[in-house]
Design a protein around this motif. Structure first.
Motif, PDB file in Angstrom:
ATOM      1  N   ILE A  37       0.844  -1.203   0.000  1.00 49.68           N
ATOM      2  CA  ILE A  37       0.000   0.000   0.000  1.00 49.68           C
ATOM      3  C   ILE A  37       0.873   1.245   0.000  1.00 49.68           C
ATOM      4  N   THR A  38       1.902   1.264   0.839  1.00 54.61           N
ATOM      5  CA  THR A  38       2.739   2.463   0.899  1.00 54.61           C
ATOM      6  C   THR A  38       3.528   2.662  -0.389  1.00 54.61           C
ATOM      7  N   GLN A  39       3.986   1.575  -1.008  1.00 53.13           N
ATOM      8  CA  GLN A  39       4.692   1.714  -2.282  1.00 53.13           C
ATOM      9  C   GLN A  39       3.750   2.164  -3.390  1.00 53.13           C
ATOM     10  N   THR A  40       2.530   1.644  -3.383  1.00 50.96           N
ATOM     11  CA  THR A  40       1.559   2.036  -4.394  1.00 50.96           C
ATOM     12  C   THR A  40       1.234   3.518  -4.290  1.00 50.96           C
ATOM     13  N   LEU A  41       1.185   4.036  -3.079  1.00 48.14           N
ATOM     14  CA  LEU A  41       0.909   5.460  -2.893  1.00 48.14           C
ATOM     15  C   LEU A  41       2.149   6.319  -3.143  1.00 48.14           C
ATOM     16  N   ALA A  42       3.325   5.822  -2.815  1.00 45.22           N
ATOM     17  CA  ALA A  42       4.531   6.646  -2.870  1.00 45.22           C
ATOM     18  C   ALA A  42       5.160   6.712  -4.258  1.00 45.22           C
ATOM     19  N   LEU A  43       5.184   5.613  -4.967  1.00 47.60           N
ATOM     20  CA  LEU A  43       5.893   5.592  -6.244  1.00 47.60           C
ATOM     21  C   LEU A  43       5.344   6.596  -7.256  1.00 47.60           C
ATOM     22  N   PRO A  44       4.053   6.634  -7.505  1.00 45.83           N
ATOM     23  CA  PRO A  44       3.585   7.633  -8.484  1.00 45.83           C
ATOM     24  C   PRO A  44       3.773   9.072  -8.015  1.00 45.83           C
ATOM     25  N   LEU A  45       3.708   9.301  -6.720  1.00 43.58           N
ATOM     26  CA  LEU A  45       3.835  10.666  -6.230  1.00 43.58           C
ATOM     27  C   LEU A  45       5.270  11.162  -6.264  1.00 43.58           C
ATOM     28  N   HIS A  46       6.241  10.274  -6.051  1.00 42.30           N
ATOM     29  CA  HIS A  46       7.638  10.710  -5.943  1.00 42.30           C
ATOM     30  C   HIS A  46       8.471  10.425  -7.185  1.00 42.30           C
ATOM     31  N   LEU A  47       8.026   9.514  -8.021  1.00 42.07           N
ATOM     32  CA  LEU A  47       8.869   9.106  -9.140  1.00 42.07           C
ATOM     33  C   LEU A  47       8.340   9.523 -10.509  1.00 42.07           C
ATOM     34  N   VAL A  48       7.227  10.231 -10.541  1.00 42.38           N
ATOM     35  CA  VAL A  48       6.662  10.650 -11.819  1.00 42.38           C
ATOM     36  C   VAL A  48       6.711  12.171 -11.901  1.00 42.38           C
ATOM     37  N   PRO A  49       7.438  12.717 -12.868  1.00 43.99           N
ATOM     38  CA  PRO A  49       7.462  14.168 -13.021  1.00 43.99           C
ATOM     39  C   PRO A  49       6.091  14.695 -13.465  1.00 43.99           C
ATOM     40  N   GLN A  50       5.861  15.936 -13.144  1.00 45.67           N
ATOM     41  CA  GLN A  50       4.593  16.551 -13.484  1.00 45.67           C
ATOM     42  C   GLN A  50       4.467  16.695 -15.002  1.00 45.67           C
ATOM     43  N   GLY A  51       3.315  16.339 -15.532  1.00 46.71           N
ATOM     44  CA  GLY A  51       3.075  16.460 -16.960  1.00 46.71           C
ATOM     45  C   GLY A  51       3.505  15.258 -17.779  1.00 46.71           C
ATOM     46  N   THR A  52       3.837  14.147 -17.134  1.00 42.96           N
ATOM     47  CA  THR A  52       4.244  12.940 -17.859  1.00 42.96           C
ATOM     48  C   THR A  52       3.026  12.301 -18.520  1.00 42.96           C
ATOM     49  N   PRO A  53       3.107  11.939 -19.794  1.00 43.54           N
ATOM     50  CA  PRO A  53       1.980  11.261 -20.439  1.00 43.54           C
ATOM     51  C   PRO A  53       1.704   9.913 -19.761  1.00 43.54           C
ATOM     52  N   THR A  54       0.438   9.569 -19.679  1.00 46.23           N
ATOM     53  CA  THR A  54       0.022   8.358 -18.958  1.00 46.23           C
ATOM     54  C   THR A  54       0.684   7.084 -19.472  1.00 46.23           C
ATOM     55  N   PRO A  55       0.836   6.849 -20.778  1.00 52.21           N
ATOM     56  CA  PRO A  55       1.476   5.602 -21.218  1.00 52.21           C
ATOM     57  C   PRO A  55       2.945   5.493 -20.803  1.00 52.21           C
ATOM     58  N   LEU A  56       3.611   6.624 -20.548  1.00 52.61           N
ATOM     59  CA  LEU A  56       5.032   6.584 -20.194  1.00 52.61           C
ATOM     60  C   LEU A  56       5.279   6.420 -18.692  1.00 52.61           C
ATOM     61  N   ILE A  57       4.245   6.510 -17.871  1.00 51.84           N
ATOM     62  CA  ILE A  57       4.438   6.483 -16.417  1.00 51.84           C
ATOM     63  C   ILE A  57       5.146   5.214 -15.940  1.00 51.84           C
ATOM     64  N   PRO A  58       4.770   3.989 -16.383  1.00 53.47           N
ATOM     65  CA  PRO A  58       5.495   2.798 -15.899  1.00 53.47           C
ATOM     66  C   PRO A  58       6.989   2.823 -16.246  1.00 53.47           C
ATOM     67  N   PHE A  59       7.324   3.320 -17.442  1.00 58.05           N
ATOM     68  CA  PHE A  59       8.728   3.373 -17.847  1.00 58.05           C
ATOM     69  C   PHE A  59       9.504   4.407 -17.020  1.00 58.05           C
ATOM     70  N   ILE A  60       8.878   5.544 -16.765  1.00 60.55           N
ATOM     71  CA  ILE A  60       9.528   6.587 -15.973  1.00 60.55           C
ATOM     72  C   ILE A  60       9.773   6.103 -14.552  1.00 60.55           C
ATOM     73  N   VAL A  61       8.793   5.384 -13.977  1.00 62.66           N
ATOM     74  CA  VAL A  61       8.966   4.845 -12.625  1.00 62.66           C
ATOM     75  C   VAL A  61      10.123   3.854 -12.587  1.00 62.66           C
TER      76      VAL A  61
END
Length: 105
Positions: A37-61
Protein backbone atom coordinates in the motif's frame (compact mmCIF):
# COMPACT_ATOMS: atom_id res chain seq x y z
CA UNK A 1 -2.71 25.11 -7.85
CA UNK A 2 -5.54 23.71 -9.94
CA UNK A 3 -8.67 22.11 -8.49
CA UNK A 4 -7.77 18.62 -9.69
CA UNK A 5 -4.57 18.54 -7.66
CA UNK A 6 -6.32 19.87 -4.57
CA UNK A 7 -8.97 17.15 -4.88
CA UNK A 8 -6.23 14.51 -5.33
CA UNK A 9 -4.34 15.60 -2.23
CA UNK A 10 -7.47 15.95 -0.09
CA UNK A 11 -8.74 12.51 -1.10
CA UNK A 12 -5.30 10.95 -0.56
CA UNK A 13 -5.02 12.58 2.85
CA UNK A 14 -8.52 11.39 3.76
CA UNK A 15 -7.69 7.83 2.72
CA UNK A 16 -4.51 7.74 4.81
CA UNK A 17 -6.23 9.43 7.78
CA UNK A 18 -9.16 7.00 7.74
CA UNK A 19 -6.92 3.94 7.45
CA UNK A 20 -4.66 5.10 10.26
CA UNK A 21 -7.66 5.99 12.43
CA UNK A 22 -8.93 2.40 12.11
CA UNK A 23 -5.64 1.23 13.61
CA UNK A 24 -6.62 2.83 16.92
CA UNK A 25 -9.30 0.21 17.47
CA UNK A 26 -8.24 -3.11 19.01
CA UNK A 27 -7.70 -6.13 16.74
CA UNK A 28 -7.69 -4.05 13.54
CA UNK A 29 -4.50 -4.01 11.49
CA UNK A 30 -4.12 -0.94 9.30
CA UNK A 31 -3.70 -1.33 5.55
CA UNK A 32 -1.20 1.52 5.39
CA UNK A 33 1.31 -0.50 7.38
CA UNK A 34 1.65 -2.94 4.48
CA UNK A 35 4.54 -2.32 2.12
CA UNK A 36 2.40 -2.79 -0.98
CA UNK A 37 0.00 0.00 0.00
CA UNK A 38 2.74 2.46 0.90
CA UNK A 39 4.69 1.71 -2.28
CA UNK A 40 1.56 2.04 -4.39
CA UNK A 41 0.91 5.46 -2.89
CA UNK A 42 4.53 6.65 -2.87
CA UNK A 43 5.89 5.59 -6.24
CA UNK A 44 3.58 7.63 -8.48
CA UNK A 45 3.84 10.67 -6.23
CA UNK A 46 7.64 10.71 -5.94
CA UNK A 47 8.87 9.11 -9.14
CA UNK A 48 6.66 10.65 -11.82
CA UNK A 49 7.46 14.17 -13.02
CA UNK A 50 4.59 16.55 -13.48
CA UNK A 51 3.08 16.46 -16.96
CA UNK A 52 4.24 12.94 -17.86
CA UNK A 53 1.98 11.26 -20.44
CA UNK A 54 0.02 8.36 -18.96
CA UNK A 55 1.48 5.60 -21.22
CA UNK A 56 5.03 6.58 -20.19
CA UNK A 57 4.44 6.48 -16.42
CA UNK A 58 5.50 2.80 -15.90
CA UNK A 59 8.73 3.37 -17.85
CA UNK A 60 9.53 6.59 -15.97
CA UNK A 61 8.97 4.85 -12.62
CA UNK A 62 11.34 2.02 -13.64
CA UNK A 63 14.00 4.44 -14.87
CA UNK A 64 13.83 6.62 -11.76
CA UNK A 65 13.88 3.57 -9.46
CA UNK A 66 17.02 2.25 -11.14
CA UNK A 67 18.55 5.73 -10.95
CA UNK A 68 17.87 5.95 -7.21
CA UNK A 69 19.37 2.50 -6.64
CA UNK A 70 22.53 3.27 -8.65
CA UNK A 71 23.07 6.80 -7.27
CA UNK A 72 24.74 5.79 -3.93
CA UNK A 73 27.24 3.63 -5.81
CA UNK A 74 28.18 6.36 -8.25
CA UNK A 75 28.51 8.88 -5.43
CA UNK A 76 30.78 6.46 -3.56
CA UNK A 77 33.00 6.08 -6.63
CA UNK A 78 33.20 9.88 -7.06
CA UNK A 79 34.03 10.37 -3.38
CA UNK A 80 36.74 7.71 -3.52
CA UNK A 81 38.24 9.26 -6.65
CA UNK A 82 38.31 12.70 -5.01
CA UNK A 83 39.97 11.32 -1.86
CA UNK A 84 42.58 9.43 -3.91
CA UNK A 85 43.25 12.53 -6.03
CA UNK A 86 43.73 14.62 -2.90
CA UNK A 87 46.12 12.08 -1.37
CA UNK A 88 48.00 11.77 -4.66
CA UNK A 89 48.38 15.55 -4.85
CA UNK A 90 49.65 15.71 -1.27
CA UNK A 91 52.10 12.86 -1.95
CA UNK A 92 53.45 14.49 -5.12
CA UNK A 93 53.84 17.85 -3.40
CA UNK A 94 55.37 16.19 -0.35
CA UNK A 95 57.97 14.31 -2.41
CA UNK A 96 58.91 17.35 -4.48
CA UNK A 97 58.90 19.81 -1.60
CA UNK A 98 62.55 19.31 -0.51
CA UNK A 99 63.83 19.49 -4.10
CA UNK A 100 62.03 22.79 -4.69
CA UNK A 101 63.70 24.43 -1.70
CA UNK A 102 67.14 23.10 -2.69
CA UNK A 103 66.81 24.40 -6.23
CA UNK A 104 65.97 27.89 -4.94
CA UNK A 105 69.15 28.09 -2.87
Amino acid sequence: MNKGRIFLFVSLFSLILFNNFLGLFPFIFTRTSHLTITQTLALPLHLVPQGTPTPLIPFIVCIKTIRNIIRPGTLAVRLTANIIAGHLLLTLLGNNGPTITQSLL
